[in-house]
Write an enzyme that holds these catalytic residues in place. Structure first.
Site, mmCIF file in Angstrom:
data_model
loop_
_atom_site.group_PDB
_atom_site.id
_atom_site.type_symbol
_atom_site.label_atom_id
_atom_site.label_comp_id
_atom_site.label_asym_id
_atom_site.label_seq_id
_atom_site.Cartn_x
_atom_site.Cartn_y
_atom_site.Cartn_z
ATOM 1 N N LYS A 1 -3.074 -3.377 4.285
ATOM 2 C CA LYS A 1 -4.016 -3.651 5.362
ATOM 3 C C LYS A 1 -3.287 -4.299 6.563
ATOM 4 O O LYS A 1 -2.133 -4.732 6.433
ATOM 5 C CB LYS A 1 -5.152 -4.530 4.816
ATOM 6 C CG LYS A 1 -5.976 -3.817 3.719
ATOM 7 C CD LYS A 1 -7.066 -4.717 3.135
ATOM 8 C CE LYS A 1 -7.878 -3.980 2.084
ATOM 9 N NZ LYS A 1 -8.940 -4.848 1.476
ATOM 10 N N TYR B 1 -14.748 3.148 3.819
ATOM 11 C CA TYR B 1 -15.519 2.131 3.095
ATOM 12 C C TYR B 1 -17.020 2.447 3.097
ATOM 13 O O TYR B 1 -17.839 1.532 3.032
ATOM 14 C CB TYR B 1 -15.269 0.753 3.717
ATOM 15 C CG TYR B 1 -13.986 0.087 3.257
ATOM 16 C CD1 TYR B 1 -13.760 -0.174 1.903
ATOM 17 C CD2 TYR B 1 -13.009 -0.319 4.156
ATOM 18 C CE1 TYR B 1 -12.585 -0.805 1.474
ATOM 19 C CE2 TYR B 1 -11.835 -0.946 3.734
ATOM 20 C CZ TYR B 1 -11.641 -1.184 2.387
ATOM 21 O OH TYR B 1 -10.487 -1.815 1.959
ATOM 22 N N ASN C 1 -7.249 -9.721 2.552
ATOM 23 C CA ASN C 1 -6.631 -9.684 1.210
ATOM 24 C C ASN C 1 -5.526 -8.639 1.052
ATOM 25 O O ASN C 1 -5.256 -8.171 -0.050
ATOM 26 C CB ASN C 1 -7.711 -9.560 0.131
ATOM 27 C CG ASN C 1 -8.531 -8.291 0.260
ATOM 28 O OD1 ASN C 1 -8.287 -7.480 1.137
ATOM 29 N ND2 ASN C 1 -9.493 -8.117 -0.634
ATOM 30 N N HIS D 1 -5.308 -2.550 -0.328
ATOM 31 C CA HIS D 1 -6.403 -1.799 -0.952
ATOM 32 C C HIS D 1 -5.846 -0.880 -2.025
ATOM 33 O O HIS D 1 -4.781 -0.307 -1.851
ATOM 34 C CB HIS D 1 -7.122 -0.930 0.093
ATOM 35 C CG HIS D 1 -7.903 0.201 -0.511
ATOM 36 N ND1 HIS D 1 -9.168 0.028 -1.014
ATOM 37 C CD2 HIS D 1 -7.587 1.504 -0.752
ATOM 38 C CE1 HIS D 1 -9.600 1.197 -1.511
ATOM 39 N NE2 HIS D 1 -8.657 2.103 -1.367
ATOM 40 N N GLU E 1 -10.089 9.568 -1.552
ATOM 41 C CA GLU E 1 -9.359 8.790 -0.542
ATOM 42 C C GLU E 1 -8.049 9.488 -0.139
ATOM 43 O O GLU E 1 -7.675 9.497 1.039
ATOM 44 C CB GLU E 1 -9.107 7.369 -1.056
ATOM 45 C CG GLU E 1 -10.409 6.576 -1.136
ATOM 46 C CD GLU E 1 -10.280 5.230 -1.838
ATOM 47 O OE1 GLU E 1 -9.163 4.836 -2.229
ATOM 48 O OE2 GLU E 1 -11.322 4.565 -1.995
HETATM 49 P P1 ATP Z 1 -10.444 -2.675 -1.705
HETATM 50 O O1 ATP Z 1 -11.487 -1.575 -1.781
HETATM 51 O O2 ATP Z 1 -10.081 -3.043 -0.278
HETATM 52 O O3 ATP Z 1 -9.254 -2.358 -2.561
HETATM 53 P P2 ATP Z 1 -11.857 -4.161 -3.703
HETATM 54 O O4 ATP Z 1 -12.048 -2.830 -4.353
HETATM 55 O O5 ATP Z 1 -11.173 -5.220 -4.489
HETATM 56 O O6 ATP Z 1 -11.067 -4.005 -2.338
HETATM 57 P P3 ATP Z 1 -14.491 -3.954 -2.559
HETATM 58 O O7 ATP Z 1 -15.721 -4.455 -3.196
HETATM 59 O O8 ATP Z 1 -14.229 -2.471 -2.556
HETATM 60 O O9 ATP Z 1 -13.263 -4.732 -3.220
HETATM 61 O O10 ATP Z 1 -14.466 -4.510 -1.064
HETATM 62 C C1 ATP Z 1 -13.660 -3.905 -0.073
HETATM 63 C C2 ATP Z 1 -13.084 -4.966 0.814
HETATM 64 O O11 ATP Z 1 -14.142 -5.595 1.508
HETATM 65 C C3 ATP Z 1 -12.370 -6.114 0.096
HETATM 66 O O12 ATP Z 1 -11.046 -5.822 -0.261
HETATM 67 C C4 ATP Z 1 -12.427 -7.190 1.151
HETATM 68 O O13 ATP Z 1 -11.418 -6.967 2.151
HETATM 69 C C5 ATP Z 1 -13.785 -6.953 1.762
HETATM 70 N N1 ATP Z 1 -14.784 -7.816 1.136
HETATM 71 C C6 ATP Z 1 -15.329 -7.681 -0.093
HETATM 72 N N2 ATP Z 1 -16.209 -8.665 -0.348
HETATM 73 C C7 ATP Z 1 -16.214 -9.442 0.760
HETATM 74 C C8 ATP Z 1 -16.895 -10.614 1.140
HETATM 75 N N3 ATP Z 1 -17.768 -11.229 0.325
HETATM 76 N N4 ATP Z 1 -16.639 -11.146 2.364
HETATM 77 C C9 ATP Z 1 -15.764 -10.571 3.215
HETATM 78 N N5 ATP Z 1 -15.080 -9.437 2.913
HETATM 79 C C10 ATP Z 1 -15.295 -8.894 1.706
HETATM 80 MG MG MG Z 2 -12.804 -1.197 -3.328
#
Ligand code: ATP
Ligand code: MG
Length: 136
Positions: A9, A49, A112, A115, A126
């Site tokens: 990211k 997303y 974070n 991804h 994807e």
């Molecule tokens: P990613 O899809 O980015 O690998 P993930 O699968 O661990 O992450 P998801 O639930 O798919 O988690 O959420 C996608 C992204 O949205 C997270 O990686 C984070 O950057 C953001 N995100 C998720 N929850 C929150 C939250 N409560 N507040 C802010 N951002 C969030």
């Molecule tokens: Mg995810």
């Protein structure tokens, strides 16, 4: 062989973590099948997303992903989808196990670093979205 989509990211790119993060996957024994540095448009980030579009953090998430270049990659190897997710760690770095990428490099859920696709089927979608030109 199983493949997954991994994206470093904008915060990971800006902080100079690209080499470290690629190195973790290489050392584990996975194979790099595709890689590009790309700044995506809003509509593209929204598409990536789209499953989260109803979440309260969706708008902020999209702003974050379009805030700078990302490194889009395809990695291949045995059980790469699940193993990649384990290497990345919990969504919220506060909950991530020591030794995972998010535990080692992040403190904020909204920044974070990386991804990884959450299932073989989402990996397929994807990879098709991010690499419409195919892999060499
Ligand atoms: P990613 O899809 O980015 O690998 P993930 O699968 O661990 O992450 P998801 O639930 O798919 O988690 O959420 C996608 C992204 O949205 C997270 O990686 C984070 O950057 C953001 N995100 C998720 N929850 C929150 C939250 N409560 N507040 C802010 N951002 C969030
Ligand atoms: Mg995810």
């Amino acid at each position: 062989m199983e493949q997954t989509f991994i994206m470093i990211k904008p915060d990971g790119v800006q902080r100079g973590l690209v080499g470290d993060l690629i190195s973790r996957f290489e050392k584990r024994g996975f194979f790099l099948k595709g890689l590009k540095l790309i700044t995506v448009e809003r509509s593209f980030a929204e598409k990536h997303y789209e499953d989260l579009s109803a979440k309260p953090f969706f708008a902020g998430l999209v702003e974050y992903i379009i805030s700078g270049p990302v490194v889009a990659m395809v990695w291949e190897g045995k059980n790469i989808v699940a193993t990649g997710r384990k290497m990345i760690g919990a969504t919220n770095p506060s909950n991530a196990e020591p030794g995972t990428i998010r535990a080692d490099f992040a403190i904020e859920v909204g920044r974070n670093v990386i991804h990884g696709s959450d299932a073989v089927e989402s990996a397929r979608k994807e990879i098709a979205l991010w690499f419409p030109e195919g892999l060499s």
